[in-house]
Write a protein that holds these residues in place. Structure first.
Motif, PDB file in Angstrom:
ATOM      1  N   GLU A  16      16.792   6.170  -5.587  1.00  0.00           N
ATOM      2  CA  GLU A  16      14.874   6.628  -5.319  1.00  0.00           C
ATOM      3  C   GLU A  16      15.822   8.355  -5.096  1.00  0.00           C
ATOM      4  O   GLU A  16      14.838   8.691  -5.330  1.00  0.00           O
ATOM      5  N   ALA A  19      15.511  10.357  -7.931  1.00  0.00           N
ATOM      6  CA  ALA A  19      14.293  10.604  -8.286  1.00  0.00           C
ATOM      7  C   ALA A  19      13.930  11.621  -7.485  1.00  0.00           C
ATOM      8  O   ALA A  19      13.275  12.407  -8.072  1.00  0.00           O
ATOM      9  N   ARG A  20      14.385  11.707  -6.352  1.00  0.00           N
ATOM     10  CA  ARG A  20      13.967  12.879  -5.076  1.00  0.00           C
ATOM     11  C   ARG A  20      14.402  13.776  -5.951  1.00  0.00           C
ATOM     12  O   ARG A  20      13.823  14.714  -5.864  1.00  0.00           O
ATOM     13  N   ASP A  25       8.823  11.103 -10.909  1.00  0.00           N
ATOM     14  CA  ASP A  25       7.383   9.776 -10.288  1.00  0.00           C
ATOM     15  C   ASP A  25       8.168   8.215 -10.858  1.00  0.00           C
ATOM     16  O   ASP A  25       8.073   8.716 -12.563  1.00  0.00           O
ATOM     17  N   GLU A  27       6.529   5.873 -11.177  1.00  0.00           N
ATOM     18  CA  GLU A  27       5.597   4.820 -11.634  1.00  0.00           C
ATOM     19  C   GLU A  27       4.841   5.381 -12.660  1.00  0.00           C
ATOM     20  O   GLU A  27       4.613   4.678 -13.910  1.00  0.00           O
ATOM     21  N   ARG A  28       4.830   6.786 -12.649  1.00  0.00           N
ATOM     22  CA  ARG A  28       3.657   7.359 -13.765  1.00  0.00           C
ATOM     23  C   ARG A  28       4.410   8.577 -14.298  1.00  0.00           C
ATOM     24  O   ARG A  28       3.755   9.159 -15.381  1.00  0.00           O
ATOM     25  N   THR A  31       3.857  14.286 -14.761  1.00  0.00           N
ATOM     26  CA  THR A  31       2.395  15.422 -15.900  1.00  0.00           C
ATOM     27  C   THR A  31       3.453  15.781 -17.340  1.00  0.00           C
ATOM     28  O   THR A  31       3.671  16.199 -17.263  1.00  0.00           O
TER      29      THR A  31
END
Length: 942
Positions: A16, A19-20, A25, A27-28, A31
């Motif tokens: 985590e 990721a930060r 993200d 999960e997704r 973009t």
């Protein structure tokens, strides 16, 4: 900088937090818009290449050659002479020379661009893609477009596109040999490391350039491009300066030698003329300057740089068609000089398709025929009296091994058989299909659970439902035979199950040792029906009290074409060395099967090499041809030892750790299919099919190219020598052939004009020379030993041939002039323009005849006379252009020529052909002499 510090070692940070840190993200995914922004900010996920020079600089590089410098000097002299003469008309000499030089430079640039395009095409062909989550949807994108924060979706067979921190992992095993040199796939786990660890021990990370061989997972990208671990290693390679190839060194030496020779000839001839002639005016000085220009033009083969470039570029194209992509034109010839090919084993000498060769059960041993993933073959029982019992045992082993695995075997639309997963697991599927068991096994069993392989247990198991036995559950295990036997208490014998006592265990272990002695990799299969309700918390507890089914022996079979290629290499005097990380017994068997060494030859391992001092290591490099269990550092040391011994070394490799050895070798050969980006960057040649036979084919092509380069040099230099000697003896011996006083101006007349010499070089140094560059081999190029690194491309014998041919050309040219000029040895009645045109034409035709004579140093020009249609086309075109220069009025004016009669043409052709007959006589004399010498030698003892 703050973000970079936070992610200096993502392996010790929670997923985590990682990721930060990268704005991911979990999960997704990112973009598409954000991914595009980051790609623009950080650049593509590629190793940093050296900036490509602009077009103008690459064009100018074509003129960075000593021969071109000489022609530039000739342009300056011609311009000075034109200015002194009052700038009357156009400076034709200077303009023509400039056009020739410009055409050569443009041609060289275009051919170099073709070679670059071939390499770029290979890069596109081998570009990998990665599965990522973007906008909440999985998709595949080119790995070059991965960015920090991308969510990678890893599955079996995927190439890891970037360094990434694991978020989740399910039985994930990654092959990291390309990065760490470790041959075993690494089991990955998303659990955070408690403290920093070496790259090979970072179990919660995956790295760019590695491959997923089992399982799957998700990971967030932490580093791309040169920020990745593989990128850091690739950056270190830039400190190693590449060595010039033997051809580059030789042509550089030739250019310096020709430059010195031109200066000496110009000074000697000009000095001789000044001493022997009376200087009455500035016009006489201009004439002498033009003479110097003529000599420079005659001595320098203007077409040589472009011809060499084209010959090498055409060789690149031919090699590309045979799956060998050469990155540098000058490297084409290096393979032809190779005296040692050091090759890895897997995929290059072997098919990289694990194949079960033997099945050993309680009832005996059986052989399975056929190799590779195509399920073509049959079972050959060793003991026919026990065949029925053995068959039941073999069904257990092969179908059980297929169940206890995750690989898949399928047939593509084009009929080829392909696998997904580990090759060792696929081998069971292939063997099972050969026995016709696949449909039966699939219909009978259904998987319930999987106990994945671990390096501690050295086995894997599955729990299956047996539909033929009232949905009874059964555990099926596959692993190392000694490990499985320790967990077995019973043995399958035919349709029965008996107790596994000490005698049976000793016999079964001896059978397994027999497989190892035969260089086969053993794997065993065991099983046990489970009691109803038997399902402990830890599934590994079920792997006990097993029934031993039997073992298989498998091997990665040698490529069929590799054996013949190795034989061809040995015939050519090229030593083949195998360097592998595999077991010594496996290496020894493959090497013997392929003919690299004879059975029983010594094999050296990495630890043994470590114990050698420099002297022992050098001796080992000279005498040992099979190395096993070696590390990349050993490869580098082997290359250095071979080069110190005077060998030209071609080295193959696919992993990042192979890159230094590839760069140090005379020609590094990277694998185009399984090779890493760093390896391809370090190599000078890339195999598009990872096949050893392609290397030997490239050696053959390289030798043919070298022969063609020698043909071109023999032709160009002997022809230019004829021009130099024509001008030199024409001036020095002007009185003997009627040139003295033929044109006034202090009694000095040139046998040929500078523009005529340029025309000769443009006409004969381009088309015919290029046609010789694609000449099919006139000799068996693989029947001779490799040339020594210090051997000159033009040796003493070839220089003698060049001088003799040049003298013959000069004699027939000057004789033609003498025939038609008044005075001299033969009284003529033509004017200077006509006589000079006749000599000019004889010289052109003599060079065209010299094309045929130059095709071989020893073979007759009439051997394989019509195999090169390009040569015939070039000669016909050159002859037609010469007719035009002689008979077209405006060309008469530009070139200072005059029309010839039919009789004169016949005389020119007859005298020019003397060059060919002289060459044939010389070759016949050499052949007769060599046979006489051989006849006088005593016979070898039997």
């Amino acid at each position: 900088m703050e973000r970079a510090d936070a992610l200096a070692d993502p392996s010790v940070l929670d997923a985590e937090d990682v990721a930060r840190g990268v704005g991911a993200d979990l999960e997704r995914g990112l973009t598409a818009k954000e991914a595009a922004r980051r790609l623009a900010e950080d650049g593509p996920n590629e190793l940093r290449a050296a900036p490509r020079p602009p077009v103008w600089r690459r064009i100018l590089a074509q003129f960075d050659d000593p021969l071109i410098y000489l022609l530039m000097g000739a342009i300056v002299v011609a311009l000075v002479a034109w200015v002194i003469e009052g700038r009357a008309g156009w400076p034709v000499d200077a303009v023509v020379i400039l056009i020739v030089v410009s055409l050569n430079g443009l041609l060289g640039y275009l051919q170099a661009a073709k070679a670059e395009n071939a390499v770029a095409a290979l890069a596109r062909m081998t570009a990998v893609t990665s599965a990522v989550m973007r906008d909440g949807h999985p998709l595949r994108t080119p790995s070059a477009e991965l960015v920090r924060g991308d969510l990678l979706l890893l599955s079996e067979g995927d190439a890891v596109g970037a360094d990434a921190r694991l978020i989740s992992a399910a039985s994930l095993r990654v092959q990291e040999a390309s990065l760490t040199g470790e041959s075993e796939a690494v089991l990955k786990d998303a659990a955070t490391l408690r403290q920093p660890a070496a790259i090979g021990d970072r179990r919660d990370m995956v790295f760019k350039g590695t491959t997923v061989v089992r399982g799957g997972g998700r990971a967030v990208v932490t580093a791309t491009g040169t920020d990745s671990q593989i990128g850091a290693i690739a950056e270190l390679l830039k400190a190693t300066a590449p060595k010039p190839t033997p051809l580059e060194r030789e042509i550089s030496h030739l250019g310096r030698m020709l430059g010195l020779a031109v200066i000496v000839i110009c000074v000697v001839v000009a000095g001789t003329v000044l001493v022997s002639s009376e200087i009455h005016s500035a016009h006489d000085v201009i004439t002498i300057l033009l003479l110097a220009v003529s000599l420079a033009v005659a001595a320098v083969p203007e077409g040589l740089p472009a011809t060499l470039t084209v010959v090498l570029a055409l060789g690149v194209q031919r090699m590309a068609k045979r799956n060998a992509i050469v990155k540098e034109l000058s490297s084409v010839e290096t393979l032809g000089s190779a005296s040692v090919i050091a090759s890895d084993k897997t995929g290059t000498l072997t098919r990289s398709e694990m194949t079960i060769e033997r099945v050993i059960t309680a009832s005996g041993s059986a052989r399975i025929t056929g190799v590779g993933y195509a399920p073509i073959g049959r079972l050959e029982q060793g003991d026919e009296t026990r065949a029925a019992m053995a068959r039941q045992e073999q069904i257990v082993v092969l179908s059980g091994g297929s169940l206890a695995g995750d690989a898949d075997l399928r047939q593509s639309d084009d009929g080829a058989w392909e696998i997904e997963g580990e090759p060792t697991e696929a081998a069971f599927l292939v063997a099972e299909r050969k026995l016709g068991l696949t449909d039966w096994r699939r219909g009978r069993f259904a998987r319930v659970a999987l106990i994945p392989f671990t390096s501690e247990r050295k086995m894997m198991s599955t729990i299956e439902i047996d539909r033929e036995h009232a949905d009874e559950r059964v555990i099926i295990a596959k692993g190392a035979p000694d490990v499985l036997l320790e967990r077995c208490t019973r043995l399958r014998v035919g349709a029965e199950v008996v107790a596994l006592d000490g005698a049976w265990k000793a016999r079964l272990l001896a059978d397994v040792d027999g497989l190892s002695d035969a260089a086969l990799r053993p794997l065993a299969v065991a099983y046990r029906p489970l009691d109803p309700g038997e399902l402990p918390q830890a599934l590994e507890e079920l792997e006990s009290d097993l029934i031993y089914g039997g073992a298989v022996g498998m091997i990665d079979p040698p490529r069929a074409e590799a054996a013949s290629a190795i034989h061809e290499a040995h015939r050519a005097g090229v030593r083949v060395i195998m360097i592998t990380g595999d077991h010594p017994r496996t290496a020894a068997r493959i090497a013997a099967d392929l003919g690299i060494v004879s059975a029983g030859s010594p094999v050296l391992t990495g630890p043994e090499l470590d114990a050698f001092d420099d002297e022992d290591f050098a001796k080992a490099a000279r005498e040992t041809s099979v190395y096993a269990r070696v590390a990349p550092v050993h490869k580098l040391r082997i290359v250095a030892a071979l080069q110190a011994n005077g060998d030209v070394v071609a080295m193959t490799g696919d992993g990042v750790n192979d890159a230094p050895a590839l760069k140090a070798a005379d020609i590094g050969v990277a694998m185009g299919v399984n090779g890493t980006e760093a390896t391809k960057e370090a190599a000078k040649m890339v195999l598009a099919d990872d096949n050893f036979a392609t290397i030997v084919a490239a050696v053959t092509e390289g030798r043919a190219i070298y022969d063609n380069i020698r043909k071109c040099l023999r032709y160009l230099l002997s022809s230019n020598m004829g021009e130099v000697l024509t001008v030199f003896f024409g001036v020095v011996g002007a009185a003997l052939i009627g040139l003295q006083g033929a044109a006034g101006y202090g009694g000095l007349a040139l046998p040929l004009l500078a523009t005529q010499l340029l025309w000769i070089n443009l006409l004969t140094d381009s088309g015919p020379a290029l046609a010789l560059g694609v000449d099919p081999a006139t000799d068996d190029v693989m029947a001779r030993k490799p040339r020594r690194p210090r051997e000159r491309i033009i040796d003493a014998s070839m220089w003698a041939e060049i001088l003799l041919t040049g003298a013959a050309v000069a004699i027939v040219t000057l004789l033609t002039i003498d025939i038609y000029l008044p005075g001299g040895l033969i009284e003529g009645s033509r004017d200077l323009a006509n006589a000079r045109t006749a000599g000019f034409t004889t010289l052109v035709l003599a060079q065209l005849f010299n094309c045929f004579a130059s095709r071989s140093e020893a073979s007759s020009a009439f051997a394989h006379l019509f195999v090169n249609r390009w040569l015939w086309g070039a000669i016909v075109l050159s002859a037609a252009l010469q007719v035009a220069v002689v008979h077209v009025p405006f060309l008469n004016l530009a070139m200072g020529t005059a029309p010839l009669t039919l009789d004169q043409w016949l005389v020119c052709i007859g005298l020019a052909s003397v060059v060919l007959w002289f060459s044939e006589a010389r070759k016949l004399a050499r052949f007769t002499l060599s046979r006489s010498v051989l006849a006088q030698q005593p016979p070898r003892p039997a």
